[in-house]
Design an enzyme around this catalytic site. Structure first.
Site, PDB file in Angstrom:
ATOM      1  N   CYS A 117      10.785   3.392  16.453  1.00 25.43           N
ATOM      2  CA  CYS A 117      11.706   4.273  15.728  1.00 25.43           C
ATOM      3  C   CYS A 117      13.064   3.590  15.596  1.00 25.43           C
ATOM      4  O   CYS A 117      13.670   3.229  16.599  1.00 25.43           O
ATOM      5  CB  CYS A 117      11.850   5.598  16.481  1.00 25.43           C
ATOM      6  SG  CYS A 117      13.112   6.648  15.764  1.00 25.43           S
ATOM      7  N   ASN A 125       4.009   0.065  19.012  1.00 23.88           N
ATOM      8  CA  ASN A 125       2.984   1.010  19.463  1.00 23.88           C
ATOM      9  C   ASN A 125       1.906   0.292  20.252  1.00 23.88           C
ATOM     10  O   ASN A 125       1.771  -0.927  20.171  1.00 23.88           O
ATOM     11  CB  ASN A 125       2.276   1.614  18.251  1.00 23.88           C
ATOM     12  CG  ASN A 125       3.126   2.607  17.513  1.00 23.88           C
ATOM     13  OD1 ASN A 125       4.105   2.257  16.903  1.00 23.88           O
ATOM     14  ND2 ASN A 125       2.745   3.863  17.596  1.00 23.88           N
ATOM     15  N   HIS A 144       3.813   4.057  22.890  1.00 23.48           N
ATOM     16  CA  HIS A 144       4.442   2.757  22.603  1.00 23.48           C
ATOM     17  C   HIS A 144       4.307   1.896  23.846  1.00 23.48           C
ATOM     18  O   HIS A 144       4.349   2.400  24.979  1.00 23.48           O
ATOM     19  CB  HIS A 144       5.911   2.944  22.188  1.00 23.48           C
ATOM     20  CG  HIS A 144       6.033   3.388  20.770  1.00 23.48           C
ATOM     21  ND1 HIS A 144       6.383   2.524  19.762  1.00 23.48           N
ATOM     22  CD2 HIS A 144       5.796   4.592  20.195  1.00 23.48           C
ATOM     23  CE1 HIS A 144       6.373   3.180  18.618  1.00 23.48           C
ATOM     24  NE2 HIS A 144       6.024   4.440  18.841  1.00 23.48           N
TER      25      HIS A 144
HETATM   26  N1  COA Z   1      12.904  12.477   0.881  1.00 18.95           N
HETATM   27  C1  COA Z   1      13.790  11.895   0.041  1.00 18.95           C
HETATM   28  N2  COA Z   1      15.105  12.151   0.076  1.00 18.95           N
HETATM   29  C2  COA Z   1      15.533  13.053   0.975  1.00 18.95           C
HETATM   30  C3  COA Z   1      14.677  13.685   1.866  1.00 18.95           C
HETATM   31  C4  COA Z   1      13.307  13.375   1.799  1.00 18.95           C
HETATM   32  N3  COA Z   1      12.425  13.903   2.630  1.00 18.95           N
HETATM   33  N4  COA Z   1      15.397  14.509   2.650  1.00 18.95           N
HETATM   34  C5  COA Z   1      16.682  14.407   2.261  1.00 18.95           C
HETATM   35  N5  COA Z   1      16.768  13.512   1.249  1.00 18.95           N
HETATM   36  C6  COA Z   1      17.968  13.079   0.534  1.00 18.95           C
HETATM   37  C7  COA Z   1      18.739  14.245  -0.038  1.00 18.95           C
HETATM   38  O1  COA Z   1      18.269  14.564  -1.312  1.00 18.95           O
HETATM   39  C8  COA Z   1      20.154  13.684  -0.070  1.00 18.95           C
HETATM   40  O2  COA Z   1      20.272  12.783  -1.152  1.00 18.95           O
HETATM   41  P1  COA Z   1      21.679  12.517  -1.884  1.00 18.95           P
HETATM   42  O3  COA Z   1      22.579  11.891  -0.857  1.00 18.95           O
HETATM   43  O4  COA Z   1      21.322  11.589  -2.996  1.00 18.95           O
HETATM   44  O5  COA Z   1      22.148  13.876  -2.303  1.00 18.95           O
HETATM   45  C9  COA Z   1      20.211  12.853   1.201  1.00 18.95           C
HETATM   46  O6  COA Z   1      18.853  12.492   1.490  1.00 18.95           O
HETATM   47  C10 COA Z   1      20.794  13.624   2.379  1.00 18.95           C
HETATM   48  O7  COA Z   1      20.115  14.846   2.516  1.00 18.95           O
HETATM   49  P2  COA Z   1      20.281  15.802   3.784  1.00 18.95           P
HETATM   50  O8  COA Z   1      19.387  16.983   3.622  1.00 18.95           O
HETATM   51  O9  COA Z   1      21.778  16.057   4.026  1.00 18.95           O
HETATM   52  O10 COA Z   1      19.665  14.931   4.918  1.00 18.95           O
HETATM   53  P3  COA Z   1      20.366  14.174   6.123  1.00 18.95           P
HETATM   54  O11 COA Z   1      21.310  13.145   5.598  1.00 18.95           O
HETATM   55  O12 COA Z   1      20.860  15.187   7.091  1.00 18.95           O
HETATM   56  O13 COA Z   1      19.081  13.413   6.734  1.00 18.95           O
HETATM   57  C11 COA Z   1      16.713  13.389   7.091  1.00 18.95           C
HETATM   58  C12 COA Z   1      18.011  14.135   7.298  1.00 18.95           C
HETATM   59  C13 COA Z   1      15.664  14.026   7.969  1.00 18.95           C
HETATM   60  C14 COA Z   1      16.290  13.488   5.633  1.00 18.95           C
HETATM   61  C15 COA Z   1      16.902  11.894   7.449  1.00 18.95           C
HETATM   62  O14 COA Z   1      17.555  11.792   8.686  1.00 18.95           O
HETATM   63  C16 COA Z   1      15.593  11.148   7.501  1.00 18.95           C
HETATM   64  O15 COA Z   1      14.905  10.982   6.498  1.00 18.95           O
HETATM   65  N6  COA Z   1      15.236  10.650   8.658  1.00 18.95           N
HETATM   66  C17 COA Z   1      14.025   9.873   8.839  1.00 18.95           C
HETATM   67  C18 COA Z   1      13.808   9.645  10.254  1.00 18.95           C
HETATM   68  C19 COA Z   1      12.550   8.843  10.473  1.00 18.95           C
HETATM   69  O16 COA Z   1      11.653   8.730   9.661  1.00 18.95           O
HETATM   70  N7  COA Z   1      12.517   8.236  11.646  1.00 18.95           N
HETATM   71  C20 COA Z   1      11.442   7.413  12.058  1.00 18.95           C
HETATM   72  C21 COA Z   1      10.201   8.161  12.335  1.00 18.95           C
HETATM   73  S1  COA Z   1      10.197   8.946  13.882  1.00 18.95           S
HETATM   74 ZN    ZN Z   2       6.059   5.871  17.251  1.00 20.70          ZN
END
Ligand code: COA
Ligand code: ZN
Length: 324
Positions: free
Chosen positions: A254, A263, A223
């Site tokens: 992020c 980036n 970045h």
């Molecule tokens: N795709 C779609 N839905 C998802 C999912 C996925 N990969 N992973 C979890 N979920 C949904 C679950 O089904 C649940 O849905 P509900 O509330 O309707 O039951 C909800 O999200 C929470 O699930 P949980 O397993 O408890 O996840 P969490 O709340 O602890 O979140 C992540 C964890 C990883 C899913 C979430 O933090 C995330 O997607 N982060 C993305 C970070 C990102 O992309 N950052 C930028 C790039 S570096």
């Molecule tokens: Zn990045």
């Protein structure tokens, strides 16, 4: 004692670029880009010679609402000839969604630091590694079924420093890379999530990983938050790295890393390497044409410089009063 001189690493004649703007770029934008516009944009990018496009992420739609249309985007992409479509996934659920869309590659994401792991993914690095082991199993089962040969890459965020914790020791990064490779992950991306890396640090780490794992494809993800993106890419290339993530227009960041900004810009990176005689495989003019459409797509100006200044081969007419 006389120390034997080590052979300098030959700088690679060719590099390849993974375009991450559709994922890293759009995830932090204020506005949702409509699905059809995303697809048209990715199709245009895929005709410019880019080797790989990170088209979206299969994350929680609550965490990353801009990419909630991931499945429709991937299945809508038309031009996949010669370009691999990769997608970011954080967990098993994301992997299953991605595999159902027949992607070429999945890019697993985890953090090298505890705090960013918890802020971004609600997982410590150890918990991410447990998810990754389960993901590798899911891919193996899938491989023996409908769709074979999905490439498994893993991106290690905050490799060069964490916005919450500061320094991330190199020994910690190397230990995590070893675990990733041990799980059967085929490629590893070292990410400077908030532009904390410097070229000396980049050179050291790149030399260390290439010496220890010469068969593993390593990608570097920078970045430009502190203006060191291109300098860091150059240092990585001088250490022998051939694979780079970059984002059209310099978009990106992020949403769960305070202070994150764009980036390293794809067209600026291509321009730098091509003007040095390094083959990127990208048609820079075609890429600049797509870059010029970005402000309309996302509704604001972008940081990329070459699209504004023109290539370094651009020439101006002399002012009339300076002519003899
Ligand atoms: N795709 C779609 N839905 C998802 C999912 C996925 N990969 N992973 C979890 N979920 C949904 C679950 O089904 C649940 O849905 P509900 O509330 O309707 O039951 C909800 O999200 C929470 O699930 P949980 O397993 O408890 O996840 P969490 O709340 O602890 O979140 C992540 C964890 C990883 C899913 C979430 O933090 C995330 O997607 N982060 C993305 C970070 C990102 O992309 N950052 C930028 C790039 S570096
Ligand atoms: Zn990045």
């Amino acid at each position: 004692m006389h120390k034997p001189m080590s052979q300098p690493t030959p700088c690679p004649a060719k590099i390849e670029i993974n375009e991450v703007a559709p994922r890293d770029g759009l995830q932090i934008e204020a506005r949702f880009v409509p699905t059809e516009e995303k697809i048209r944009w990715i199709d245009a990018l895929s005709t410019t010679g880019l080797r790989r496009i990170e088209a979206t992420s299969f994350t929680s739609p609550k965490a990353i609402p801009n990419l909630r249309d991931a499945a429709d985007v991937v299945t809508g992409i038309l031009s996949r000839e010669g370009v691999d479509i990769t997608v970011l996934v954080p967990n098993v659920k994301g992997t299953e969604r991605a595999l159902a869309c027949q992607v070429d590659e999945i890019n697993l994401v985890m953090s090298a630091s505890n705090s960013h792991g918890l802020a971004n993914l609600r997982m410590t690095p150890e918990q991410s590694l447990e998810q990754f082991a389960a993901i590798v199993d899911v891919c193996k089962q899938f491989d023996s079924g409908k769709h074979s040969g999905v490439f498994i890459n893993a991106s290690l965020s905050t490799t060069f420093g964490c916005p919450f914790e500061g320094e991330v020791p190199e020994a910690r990064v190397l230990a995590l890379v070893e675990k990733l490779i041990g799980l059967g992950i085929q490629g590893v991306t070292l990410c400077d999530t908030t532009g904390m890396a410097n070229p000396a640090q980049v050179k050291r780490l790149c030399e260390a990983v290439l010496e220890r794992w010469p068969e593993t494809p390593f990608t570097l993800h920078f970045h430009n938050t502190r203006g060191m993106g291109l300098a860091n890419a150059l240092a990585a290339w001088q250490a022998g790295i051939t694979r780079f993530d970059a984002s059209l227009g310099g978009l990106g960041g992020c949403p769960f890393a305070p202070g994150a900004t764009g980036n390293v810009c794809t067209e600026d990176l291509v321009h730098m390497f091509e003007s040095m005689g390094v083959d990127t495989g990208v048609d820079l003019d075609a890429l600049l044409e797509v870059a010029a459409t970005l402000p309309d797509l996302i509704g604001h100006d972008v940081p990329g410089q070459v699209v504004k200044a023109g290539k370094s081969t651009r020439r101006y007419a002399m002012p009339p009063n300076a002519q003899t």
